[in-house]
Design a protein around this motif. Structure first.
Motif, PDB file in Angstrom:
ATOM      1  N   PRO A 118      39.516  32.801  31.328  1.00 35.36           N
ATOM      2  CA  PRO A 118      38.133  32.866  30.862  1.00 35.36           C
ATOM      3  C   PRO A 118      38.096  32.775  29.336  1.00 35.36           C
ATOM      4  O   PRO A 118      38.830  33.484  28.650  1.00 35.36           O
ATOM      5  N   LEU A 119      37.254  31.883  28.820  1.00 39.54           N
ATOM      6  CA  LEU A 119      37.179  31.681  27.363  1.00 39.54           C
ATOM      7  C   LEU A 119      35.842  32.127  26.785  1.00 39.54           C
ATOM      8  O   LEU A 119      35.647  32.102  25.570  1.00 39.54           O
ATOM      9  N   THR A 120      34.887  32.509  27.647  1.00 39.30           N
ATOM     10  CA  THR A 120      33.593  33.041  27.203  1.00 39.30           C
ATOM     11  C   THR A 120      33.219  34.212  28.119  1.00 39.30           C
ATOM     12  O   THR A 120      33.834  34.420  29.163  1.00 39.30           O
ATOM     13  N   ASN A 121      32.186  34.963  27.708  1.00 45.54           N
ATOM     14  CA  ASN A 121      31.685  36.101  28.512  1.00 45.54           C
ATOM     15  C   ASN A 121      32.807  37.049  28.926  1.00 45.54           C
ATOM     16  O   ASN A 121      32.920  37.438  30.084  1.00 45.54           O
ATOM     17  N   ILE A 122      33.639  37.427  27.961  1.00 50.42           N
ATOM     18  CA  ILE A 122      34.789  38.271  28.294  1.00 50.42           C
ATOM     19  C   ILE A 122      34.631  39.714  27.800  1.00 50.42           C
ATOM     20  O   ILE A 122      35.542  40.518  27.965  1.00 50.42           O
ATOM     21  N   GLN A 123      33.474  40.015  27.232  1.00 51.28           N
ATOM     22  CA  GLN A 123      33.248  41.382  26.769  1.00 51.28           C
ATOM     23  C   GLN A 123      33.330  42.347  27.952  1.00 51.28           C
ATOM     24  O   GLN A 123      32.737  42.130  28.996  1.00 51.28           O
ATOM     25  N   GLY A 124      34.111  43.390  27.797  1.00 45.35           N
ATOM     26  CA  GLY A 124      34.221  44.385  28.865  1.00 45.35           C
ATOM     27  C   GLY A 124      35.240  44.040  29.937  1.00 45.35           C
ATOM     28  O   GLY A 124      35.494  44.837  30.836  1.00 45.35           O
ATOM     29  N   LEU A 125      35.834  42.838  29.852  1.00 46.58           N
ATOM     30  CA  LEU A 125      36.837  42.452  30.851  1.00 46.58           C
ATOM     31  C   LEU A 125      38.129  43.221  30.594  1.00 46.58           C
ATOM     32  O   LEU A 125      38.616  43.272  29.473  1.00 46.58           O
ATOM     33  N   THR A 126      38.667  43.851  31.619  1.00 52.36           N
ATOM     34  CA  THR A 126      39.918  44.595  31.483  1.00 52.36           C
ATOM     35  C   THR A 126      40.986  43.970  32.378  1.00 52.36           C
ATOM     36  O   THR A 126      40.677  43.191  33.287  1.00 52.36           O
ATOM     37  N   TRP A 127      42.238  44.334  32.102  1.00 53.06           N
ATOM     38  CA  TRP A 127      43.357  43.852  32.916  1.00 53.06           C
ATOM     39  C   TRP A 127      43.124  44.172  34.395  1.00 53.06           C
ATOM     40  O   TRP A 127      43.311  43.328  35.262  1.00 53.06           O
ATOM     41  N   GLU A 128      42.682  45.406  34.665  1.00 55.12           N
ATOM     42  CA  GLU A 128      42.525  45.856  36.054  1.00 55.12           C
ATOM     43  C   GLU A 128      41.510  45.020  36.836  1.00 55.12           C
ATOM     44  O   GLU A 128      41.655  44.858  38.043  1.00 55.12           O
ATOM     45  N   ASN A 129      40.471  44.509  36.158  1.00 53.99           N
ATOM     46  CA  ASN A 129      39.486  43.703  36.902  1.00 53.99           C
ATOM     47  C   ASN A 129      39.619  42.206  36.613  1.00 53.99           C
ATOM     48  O   ASN A 129      38.720  41.424  36.917  1.00 53.99           O
ATOM     49  N   SER A 130      40.773  41.804  36.064  1.00 51.14           N
ATOM     50  CA  SER A 130      41.002  40.376  35.789  1.00 51.14           C
ATOM     51  C   SER A 130      41.506  39.661  37.042  1.00 51.14           C
ATOM     52  O   SER A 130      42.087  40.273  37.945  1.00 51.14           O
ATOM     53  N   VAL A 131      41.262  38.356  37.084  1.00 52.36           N
ATOM     54  CA  VAL A 131      41.731  37.535  38.213  1.00 52.36           C
ATOM     55  C   VAL A 131      43.262  37.510  38.251  1.00 52.36           C
ATOM     56  O   VAL A 131      43.872  37.533  39.324  1.00 52.36           O
ATOM     57  N   VAL A 132      43.908  37.497  37.066  1.00 52.03           N
ATOM     58  CA  VAL A 132      45.378  37.482  37.012  1.00 52.03           C
ATOM     59  C   VAL A 132      45.946  38.719  37.714  1.00 52.03           C
ATOM     60  O   VAL A 132      46.826  38.618  38.568  1.00 52.03           O
ATOM     61  N   CYS A 133      45.426  39.888  37.370  1.00 48.83           N
ATOM     62  CA  CYS A 133      45.883  41.138  37.986  1.00 48.83           C
ATOM     63  C   CYS A 133      45.659  41.103  39.492  1.00 48.83           C
ATOM     64  O   CYS A 133      46.546  41.452  40.284  1.00 48.83           O
ATOM     65  N   HIS A 134      44.477  40.656  39.889  1.00 50.67           N
ATOM     66  CA  HIS A 134      44.108  40.625  41.308  1.00 50.67           C
ATOM     67  C   HIS A 134      45.039  39.694  42.098  1.00 50.67           C
ATOM     68  O   HIS A 134      45.553  40.043  43.159  1.00 50.67           O
ATOM     69  N   LYS A 135      45.280  38.500  41.539  1.00 46.47           N
ATOM     70  CA  LYS A 135      46.097  37.513  42.260  1.00 46.47           C
ATOM     71  C   LYS A 135      47.560  37.927  42.361  1.00 46.47           C
ATOM     72  O   LYS A 135      48.250  37.543  43.306  1.00 46.47           O
ATOM     73  N   LEU A 136      48.045  38.671  41.364  1.00 42.21           N
ATOM     74  CA  LEU A 136      49.477  38.994  41.339  1.00 42.21           C
ATOM     75  C   LEU A 136      49.799  40.362  41.935  1.00 42.21           C
ATOM     76  O   LEU A 136      50.910  40.860  41.782  1.00 42.21           O
ATOM     77  N   GLN A 137      48.847  40.976  42.630  1.00 46.36           N
ATOM     78  CA  GLN A 137      49.127  42.273  43.254  1.00 46.36           C
ATOM     79  C   GLN A 137      50.227  42.149  44.301  1.00 46.36           C
ATOM     80  O   GLN A 137      51.062  43.025  44.452  1.00 46.36           O
ATOM     81  N   ARG A 138      50.200  41.075  45.054  1.00 49.71           N
ATOM     82  CA  ARG A 138      51.251  40.802  46.036  1.00 49.71           C
ATOM     83  C   ARG A 138      51.302  39.296  46.245  1.00 49.71           C
ATOM     84  O   ARG A 138      50.289  38.680  46.499  1.00 49.71           O
ATOM     85  N   VAL A 139      52.495  38.729  46.136  1.00 51.59           N
ATOM     86  CA  VAL A 139      52.647  37.272  46.194  1.00 51.59           C
ATOM     87  C   VAL A 139      53.681  36.896  47.255  1.00 51.59           C
ATOM     88  O   VAL A 139      54.763  37.487  47.318  1.00 51.59           O
ATOM     89  N   LEU A 140      53.330  35.900  48.069  1.00 49.62           N
ATOM     90  CA  LEU A 140      54.287  35.294  48.991  1.00 49.62           C
ATOM     91  C   LEU A 140      54.819  34.030  48.319  1.00 49.62           C
ATOM     92  O   LEU A 140      54.083  33.058  48.148  1.00 49.62           O
ATOM     93  N   TRP A 141      56.099  34.076  47.920  1.00 53.35           N
ATOM     94  CA  TRP A 141      56.738  32.934  47.271  1.00 53.35           C
ATOM     95  C   TRP A 141      57.395  32.048  48.334  1.00 53.35           C
ATOM     96  O   TRP A 141      58.136  32.545  49.187  1.00 53.35           O
ATOM     97  N   ILE A 142      57.123  30.753  48.262  1.00 51.37           N
ATOM     98  CA  ILE A 142      57.782  29.778  49.147  1.00 51.37           C
ATOM     99  C   ILE A 142      58.573  28.812  48.255  1.00 51.37           C
ATOM    100  O   ILE A 142      57.992  27.908  47.646  1.00 51.37           O
ATOM    101  N   PRO A 143      59.900  29.011  48.148  1.00 49.71           N
ATOM    102  CA  PRO A 143      60.699  28.065  47.356  1.00 49.71           C
ATOM    103  C   PRO A 143      60.792  26.716  48.078  1.00 49.71           C
ATOM    104  O   PRO A 143      60.926  26.675  49.304  1.00 49.71           O
ATOM    105  N   VAL A 144      60.696  25.651  47.305  1.00 50.41           N
ATOM    106  CA  VAL A 144      60.822  24.291  47.862  1.00 50.41           C
ATOM    107  C   VAL A 144      61.741  23.501  46.936  1.00 50.41           C
ATOM    108  O   VAL A 144      61.618  23.577  45.710  1.00 50.41           O
ATOM    109  N   GLN A 145      62.681  22.744  47.518  1.00 48.10           N
ATOM    110  CA  GLN A 145      63.567  21.923  46.687  1.00 48.10           C
ATOM    111  C   GLN A 145      62.727  21.009  45.793  1.00 48.10           C
ATOM    112  O   GLN A 145      61.809  20.350  46.274  1.00 48.10           O
ATOM    113  N   GLY A 146      63.090  20.981  44.517  1.00 45.45           N
ATOM    114  CA  GLY A 146      62.298  20.184  43.588  1.00 45.45           C
ATOM    115  C   GLY A 146      63.107  19.198  42.774  1.00 45.45           C
ATOM    116  O   GLY A 146      62.582  18.558  41.861  1.00 45.45           O
TER     117      GLY A 146
END
Length: 223
Positions: free
Chosen positions: A96-124
Motif C-alpha cells: 500500500p502506497l497511500t491511505n496507510i495512516q493507522g496501518l500496523t503490522w498486525e493488521n497488514s496483508v503481509v502479516c495475514h498472508k504469512l501466518q501459515r504458508v504451504l510451500w510447494i517446491p517445483v524444479q526451476g
C-alpha cells in the motif's frame, strides 16, 4: 480445461492432496487438467502457481487474503534447483502506497498472508523443459517468534519510508528478510503514492517479496 477441484475441508485433506501431487511433472498435471502448456514462463510467469492452485482447490486468486482462507493457509509455489537451492524471491502482496495512516503490522496483508504458508517446491532449472519439471514434497510452515519479528521489523521500516514520501529511496537491498520491489508489467505503469510534501505523486506499483536467503532457510529447516 477441467474445473478446479473443490476446496479442501481440512488441513489434513489439503496436505493429502499436496503430498499426492509430489513427484508428478508439470506436464502430467497439465494433461490431467487438460491445460495447454506454454513453451516457457517468459510471458506466463504465474502459470505454475495457477496450475498448483487448480489442483489443490485454492480460492483466493489475486484477492488480498489467504488462498485457503477457511483454513488460515497461504499457498506458495517456489522454484528450486536440482540441489534444492531457491532460485528467486517470493512475491507476497502489493504494497500500500497511500491511505496507510493507522496501518500496523498486525493488521497488514503481509502479516495475514504469512501466518501459515504451504510451500510447494517445483524444479526451476532452466535447462529442464517445463513439462518435465517435477513437483516436490509440500512443506507447511508457521513463522517462529524470531522469524515473525524479523518480518515485522522489515515491514515497519519500509512502511515508514513510504509514509515519509521516500518510496523511491527503498531498494531491494532494504530489509533483512522482506524487500520492496517494483510490481508491474513495465515501468510505464504508475499509481498514486505519498510524495515528500505529503501530497499525492505518481510512482511504479510496488510489491513485498521474501528474500531468497530467508525462504532457503525455511526449506532447509523443514526438508
Amino acid at each position: 480445461m477441467k474445473k478446479s477441484l473443490s476446496s479442501p475441508n481440512s488441513i489434513d485433506e489439503l496436505m493429502q492432496r499436496a503430498e499426492s501431487m509430489a513427484g508428478l511433472t508439470l506436464g502430467q498435471l497439465a494433461d490431467y487438467h487438460e491445460i495447454e502448456m506454454p513453451n516457457d514462463l517468459k510471458r506466463h510467469k504465474g502459470w505454475v502457481g495457477q496450475l498448483i492452485e487448480l489442483e489443490l482447490g485454492a480460492l483466493a486468486g489475486s484477492k488480498p487474503e489467504q488462498d485457503f482462507v477457511h483454513l488460515g493457509i497461504e499457498l506458495k509455489t517456489i522454484p528450486v534447483s536440482r540441489r534444492g537451492k531457491v532460485l528467486e524471491t517470493t512475491y507476497v502482496t502489493v504494497a500500500p502506497l497511500t491511505n496507510i495512516q493507522g496501518l500496523t503490522w498486525e493488521n497488514s496483508v503481509v502479516c495475514h498472508k504469512l501466518q501459515r504458508v504451504l510451500w510447494i517446491p517445483v524444479q526451476g532449472d532452466r535447462e529442464i523443459p517445463l513439462s518435465e519439471r517435477q513437483i516436490g514434497s509440500p512443506i507447511l510452515w508457521q513463522p517462529s517468534l524470531e522469524e515473525r519479528e524479523l518480518l515485522r521489523q522489515d515491514w515497519e521500516e519500509i512502511m515508514e519510508l513510504i509514509a515519509m514520501g521516500q518510496v523511491d529511496k527503498v531498494t531491494a537491498r532494504h530489509g533483512e528478510v522482506l524487500q520492496l520491489r517494483p510490481k508491474a508489467a513495465n515501468s510505464q505503469v504508475v499509481t498514486d503514492s505519498i510524495g515528500r510534501d505529503g501530497q499525492l505523486t505518481q510512482t511504479n506499483p510496488r510489491g513485498f517479496y521474501l528474500k531468497t536467503q530467508f525462504t532457503q532457510r525455511i526449506l532447509s529447516q523443514l526438508l
